[in-house]
Design an enzyme around this catalytic site. Structure first.
Site, PDB file in Angstrom:
ATOM      1  N   HIS A 164       1.118  -1.128   0.443  1.00 42.89           N
ATOM      2  CA  HIS A 164      -0.081   0.236  -0.303  1.00 42.89           C
ATOM      3  C   HIS A 164       0.301   1.420  -0.005  1.00 42.89           C
ATOM      4  O   HIS A 164       0.683   2.377  -0.806  1.00 42.89           O
ATOM      5  CB  HIS A 164      -0.657  -0.057   1.776  1.00 42.89           C
ATOM      6  CG  HIS A 164      -1.846   0.765   1.508  1.00 42.89           C
ATOM      7  ND1 HIS A 164      -3.105   1.124   0.731  1.00 42.89           N
ATOM      8  CD2 HIS A 164      -1.472   2.410   1.317  1.00 42.89           C
ATOM      9  CE1 HIS A 164      -3.547   2.174   0.988  1.00 42.89           C
ATOM     10  NE2 HIS A 164      -3.178   3.272   1.350  1.00 42.89           N
ATOM     11  N   GLU A 165       1.788   1.166   1.090  1.00 41.82           N
ATOM     12  CA  GLU A 165       2.686   2.737   0.862  1.00 41.82           C
ATOM     13  C   GLU A 165       3.027   2.388   0.051  1.00 41.82           C
ATOM     14  O   GLU A 165       3.677   3.812  -0.693  1.00 41.82           O
ATOM     15  CB  GLU A 165       3.511   2.408   2.751  1.00 41.82           C
ATOM     16  CG  GLU A 165       2.510   2.986   3.839  1.00 41.82           C
ATOM     17  CD  GLU A 165       1.189   3.656   3.252  1.00 41.82           C
ATOM     18  OE1 GLU A 165       1.676   4.572   3.385  1.00 41.82           O
ATOM     19  OE2 GLU A 165       0.552   3.621   4.776  1.00 41.82           O
ATOM     20  N   GLU A 211      -4.986   7.604  -2.876  1.00 46.03           N
ATOM     21  CA  GLU A 211      -4.907   6.116  -2.349  1.00 46.03           C
ATOM     22  C   GLU A 211      -5.873   5.891  -3.625  1.00 46.03           C
ATOM     23  O   GLU A 211      -5.568   3.898  -3.667  1.00 46.03           O
ATOM     24  CB  GLU A 211      -6.359   6.665  -2.055  1.00 46.03           C
ATOM     25  CG  GLU A 211      -7.185   5.664  -0.772  1.00 46.03           C
ATOM     26  CD  GLU A 211      -6.107   5.151   0.407  1.00 46.03           C
ATOM     27  OE1 GLU A 211      -4.949   6.200   0.400  1.00 46.03           O
ATOM     28  OE2 GLU A 211      -6.220   4.387   0.999  1.00 46.03           O
ATOM     29  N   HIS A 241       1.777   4.653  -2.983  1.00 44.47           N
ATOM     30  CA  HIS A 241       1.703   5.436  -3.162  1.00 44.47           C
ATOM     31  C   HIS A 241       2.737   6.205  -2.929  1.00 44.47           C
ATOM     32  O   HIS A 241       3.260   7.257  -3.863  1.00 44.47           O
ATOM     33  CB  HIS A 241       2.097   6.099  -1.192  1.00 44.47           C
ATOM     34  CG  HIS A 241       0.134   5.982  -0.611  1.00 44.47           C
ATOM     35  ND1 HIS A 241      -0.601   7.164  -1.172  1.00 44.47           N
ATOM     36  CD2 HIS A 241      -0.359   5.309   0.392  1.00 44.47           C
ATOM     37  CE1 HIS A 241      -1.703   6.513  -0.891  1.00 44.47           C
ATOM     38  NE2 HIS A 241      -1.591   5.700  -0.160  1.00 44.47           N
TER      39      HIS A 241
HETATM   40 ZN    ZN Z   1      -3.339   4.993   1.614  1.00 41.80          ZN
END
Ligand code: ZN
Length: 500
Positions: A261-262, A291, A265
């Site tokens: 997830h990170e 996101e 980003h």
């Molecule tokens: Zn996030």
């Protein structure tokens, strides 16, 4: 004598630099700063925030924006001027005393929230929350809006998006999603997630997490991965991106999916145009688009069967005791269990958006003035039953679970669900553009998808607003259909359901 645009460019670049310095101070305090540094850090951050606010509201900047507004035709310059105007108007309409009051009230509110959550005591937090709601309502009125008051707050996180647009997509999502969750609950097959709770040594998790981030395209020569209590992605620009995660030796999912997830980003940040660093043209479109990039890598890629066909061997070698005898199917099922639960941050990708719909409806009513703070627990619990079929046993596991409202962040929650919807729509477009994408993922080849994201999304910085970007990239406005198609096609086989 510099031209008006040069003077303007220097001014907004310095505002961006101040913001990035603040980001670095934040990163440091979340990762390696000793507790003793807290009060000095608070002073440093407050000074940077004051300087940035002064710059953002400076009359000279206002005049430059006025002067340039209709006179720039280069698209990069246009995006800088129009975003600077939005920032300038938002900041200069709110008096400095009110900004200071908001930050003072939210410091106390955050502390009160922490205690209220620990003791599951909503009435102890309610007066703080009422004060924050009043301040934010006042701020929204000062900023101004076309449709309703909540729009002015939403615009801070998702520029250009309105409550009416959010309501439209959430309404389309709500019924089919609730229905699908019910079907899964009565499905003939249920995956077992207990294999994720075996013993996963920390050192092996650290190197596997790093391997995953690197594999999907996070560039460690321009970024780092460290440990913090709450995972996030920060840094100072495309060439210095800071990811964090956390490790639990009895649960593998937080580090594996947290890092995917990170890193999603981070990959977006690394793909923003470096030539426009510190200016809007070099920054992310919105929280929702940000996101979408993290969810795309975490869920659409990272929880797919194809991804683990290529990656599961390495995973078993990293954790031979825990996963050596677990089949790929069993592992893929385990990482894709769906079950209505009380806590948003632990929710699976099917039920997650329902947690957001609930929060959007409540905060919109609070800001609009049709719901009183004291009625939040009842509204919350009623909506939990209606949307997810579960009843919070107390407010700690209900309306006190998230930090956002105690920080005065109203209008933030919808961006999480918008991110999921944008991600689904982008991923469908990527599958159309790269016909063998699934085979590439199976072979652990992520470069074609990354190149597509770079070309279609990352390189544009803030040139397009979210709605316009989605339309350009996918040929259609934001719609819930790709997301619904995605969850139906993915979860039906795992749960042994026929989809018709
Ligand atoms: Zn996030």
């Amino acid at each position: 004598m510099p031209s008006a645009y040069e003077a303007f460019h220097k001014a907004i670049r310095e505002i961006g630099q101040l913001g990035s310095i603040e980001g670095l101070l934040d990163w440091d305090s979340e990762t390696i700063m000793p507790d003793g540094g807290l009060s000095a850090r608070a002073e440093q951050i407050s000074l940077i925030a004051t300087l940035a606010h002064e710059r953002r509201t400076s009359p000279t900047l206002g005049e430059l924006i006025e002067q340039l507004d209709s006179r720039v035709d280069d698209p990069i310059e246009q995006s800088n001027v129009s975003e600077a105007r939005r920032m300038y108007e938002r900041a200069s309409r709110v008096p400095a005393e009110l900004v200071t009051r908001l930050s003072r009230v939210s410091v106390l509110a955050k502390e009160a929230w922490g205690k209220a959550r620990a003791g599951s005591d909503f009435p102890a937090f309610a007066p703080h929350l009422s004060e924050l709601v009043n301040i934010k309502r006042h701020i929204a009125d000062l900023i101004g809006y076309k449709g309703e008051r909540y729009d002015a707050l939403l615009d801070e996180y998702e520029p250009g998006m309105t409550s009416a647009q959010v309501e439209e997509v959430f309404t389309a999502l709500r019924g089919p999603l609730c229905e699908f969750v019910r079907r899964l609950a009565h499905a003939p097959r249920k995956p077992d997630s207990s294999v994720l709770h075996r013993n996963f040594p920390r050192a092996a998790q650290e190197s596997f997490a790093r391997h995953l981030a690197e594999a999907i395209g996070f560039d460690f020569s321009r970024g780092r991965l460290d440990v913090s209590k709450h995972p996030f992605c920060g840094g100072t620009g495309p060439a210095d991106v800071r990811l964090t995660t956390r490790y639990y030796e009895d649960f593998i999912a937080p580090s594996v999916f947290g890092v995917l997830h990170e890193a999603g980003h981070g990959i977006y940040e690394q793909g923003l145009p470096e030539a426009h660093m510190f200016t809007p043209a070099g920054q992310a479109v919105s929280l929702g688009i940000h996101e979408s990039q993290s969810r795309l890598w975490e869920n659409f890629v990272g929880r797919s069967r194809e991804f683990w066909e290529g990656m599961y061997g390495a995973c078993q070698r990293a954790f031979p005791d825990a996963l050596g005898s677990v089949s790929l199917d069993a592992f893929h099922g385990a990482i894709n269990t769906v079950s209505p639960s009380l806590i948003r941050v632990e929710a699976d990708e099917v039920t997650y958006n329902l947690h957001i719909i609930l929060r959007f409806e409540i905060e919109r009513a609070l800001i609009g003035g049709t719901l009183e703070v004291r009625d939040i627990p009842a509204a919350w619990n009623g909506k939990m039953r209606e949307l997810l079929g579960v009843s919070p046993p107390n407010d700690a596991q209900g309306c006190l679970q998230d930090i956002h409202w105690s920080a005065g962040m109203f209008g933030y929650f919808p961006t999480y669900a918008l991110g999921n919807l944008y991600a689904a729509q982008f991923f469908e477009a990527a599958l159309r553009a790269i016909p063998n994408l699934r085979d590439e993922l199976r072979r652990g080849q992520f470069a074609p998808l990354l190149a597509w994201l770079r070309e279609n999304i990352h390189q544009h910085g803030m040139r397009y607003r979210a709605g316009e970007l989605v339309h350009r990239v996918t040929g259609a406005p934001l719609t819930v259909e790709p997301f619904l198609r995605y969850i139906r096609t993915k979860f039906a086989p795992i749960y042994g359901l026929n989809i018709t």
